[in-house]
Design a protein around this motif. Structure first.
Motif, PDB file in Angstrom:
ATOM      1  N   GLN A   1       0.634  -1.181   0.045  1.00 47.21           N
ATOM      2  CA  GLN A   1       0.066   0.134  -0.027  1.00 47.21           C
ATOM      3  C   GLN A   1       0.846   1.291  -0.060  1.00 47.21           C
TER       4      GLN A   1
ATOM      5  N   THR B   1       1.675   4.957   0.602  1.00 47.13           N
ATOM      6  CA  THR B   1       1.278   5.792   1.413  1.00 47.13           C
ATOM      7  C   THR B   1       1.609   7.277   1.187  1.00 47.13           C
TER       8      THR B   1
ATOM      9  N   ARG C   1       6.731   6.228   0.060  1.00 48.33           N
ATOM     10  CA  ARG C   1       6.624   5.545   1.315  1.00 48.33           C
ATOM     11  C   ARG C   1       5.393   4.645   1.300  1.00 48.33           C
ATOM     12  N   LEU C   2       5.654   3.276   1.745  1.00 48.38           N
ATOM     13  CA  LEU C   2       4.479   2.184   1.774  1.00 48.38           C
ATOM     14  C   LEU C   2       4.540   1.426   2.872  1.00 48.38           C
ATOM     15  N   GLU C   3       3.404   0.870   2.981  1.00 48.55           N
ATOM     16  CA  GLU C   3       3.085  -0.210   4.071  1.00 48.55           C
ATOM     17  C   GLU C   3       2.932  -1.459   3.238  1.00 48.55           C
ATOM     18  N   ASN C   4       3.473  -2.482   4.106  1.00 54.45           N
ATOM     19  CA  ASN C   4       3.568  -3.732   3.516  1.00 54.45           C
ATOM     20  C   ASN C   4       2.945  -4.814   4.586  1.00 54.45           C
ATOM     21  N   PRO C   5       1.782  -4.699   4.730  1.00 58.33           N
ATOM     22  CA  PRO C   5       1.141  -5.757   5.555  1.00 58.33           C
ATOM     23  C   PRO C   5       1.599  -7.184   5.635  1.00 58.33           C
TER      24      PRO C   5
ATOM     25  N   ARG D   1       9.940  -5.643   5.744  1.00 58.02           N
ATOM     26  CA  ARG D   1       9.372  -4.638   6.986  1.00 58.02           C
ATOM     27  C   ARG D   1       7.900  -4.450   6.687  1.00 58.02           C
ATOM     28  N   TYR D   2       7.148  -4.096   7.684  1.00 64.67           N
ATOM     29  CA  TYR D   2       5.781  -3.454   7.450  1.00 64.67           C
ATOM     30  C   TYR D   2       5.760  -2.051   6.923  1.00 64.67           C
ATOM     31  N   ARG D   3       6.731  -1.179   7.302  1.00 67.53           N
ATOM     32  CA  ARG D   3       6.686   0.168   6.765  1.00 67.53           C
ATOM     33  C   ARG D   3       8.203   0.240   6.038  1.00 67.53           C
ATOM     34  N   TYR D   4       7.939   1.302   4.887  1.00 70.58           N
ATOM     35  CA  TYR D   4       9.422   1.268   4.363  1.00 70.58           C
ATOM     36  C   TYR D   4       9.340   2.721   3.580  1.00 70.58           C
ATOM     37  N   ARG D   5      10.487   3.230   3.394  1.00 73.16           N
ATOM     38  CA  ARG D   5      10.633   4.218   2.558  1.00 73.16           C
ATOM     39  C   ARG D   5      11.902   4.021   1.722  1.00 73.16           C
TER      40      ARG D   5
END
Length: 140
Positions: A29, A31, A62-66, A98-102
């Motif tokens: 996702q 963000t 920037r993203l979320e990786n559930p 990772r769950y969040r990443y840039r």
């Protein structure tokens, strides 16, 4: 008989791995997508207008990786004509588990003056997000 069982297990594992990879790709996702003139650590000098031959253009994603699994996205810098289309690749940026990443892609500002966009796609070429920017002629 043993060979048939081994082949069946290999086939099942292969299909499962493909399904997991496809699910992970869809799970990303985006963000935020921002263009910038400079990225230094956590500091970003956001901009939407860049002088031709004025240095680099950065695209910060920037993203979320559930799913939390490793993955990849593709970033391209394209003329802003119509809607971005699926299928075009770009710069591959690997996403760690990772769950969040840039992550950041960059290009030179050597393209002709005009409207452009930074487009983020998944492994299948599906557009996840984009942001527009403009390249201008150098001021005198």
């Amino acid at each position: 008989m043993k060979v048939a069982k081994i082949l069946a297990v290999v086939l099942i594992l292969g299909l499962a791995a493909t399904a997991i990879a496809e699910t992970a790709s869809r799970a990303l996702q985006i963000t935020e997508v921002t263009t910038a003139t400079r990225v230094q650590g956590r500091e970003i000098d956001a901009a939407t207008s860049f002088e031709r031959n004025g240095g680099f253009i950065f695209c910060v994603v920037r993203l979320e990786n559930p799913s939390g699994g490793g993955n990849a996205i593709y970033v391209s810098f394209e003329p802003a004509t119509g809607e971005p289309t699926a299928g075009v690749r770009g710069i591959e940026l690997r996403i760690p588990a990772r769950y969040r990443y840039r992550t950041v892609a960059r290009t030179g500002s050597t393209m002709a003056a005009g409207p452009y966009r930074c487009v983020v796609r998944d492994r299948e070429g599906v557009v996840l997000s984009h942001t527009d920017f403009t390249v201008t002629e150098p001021s005198e």
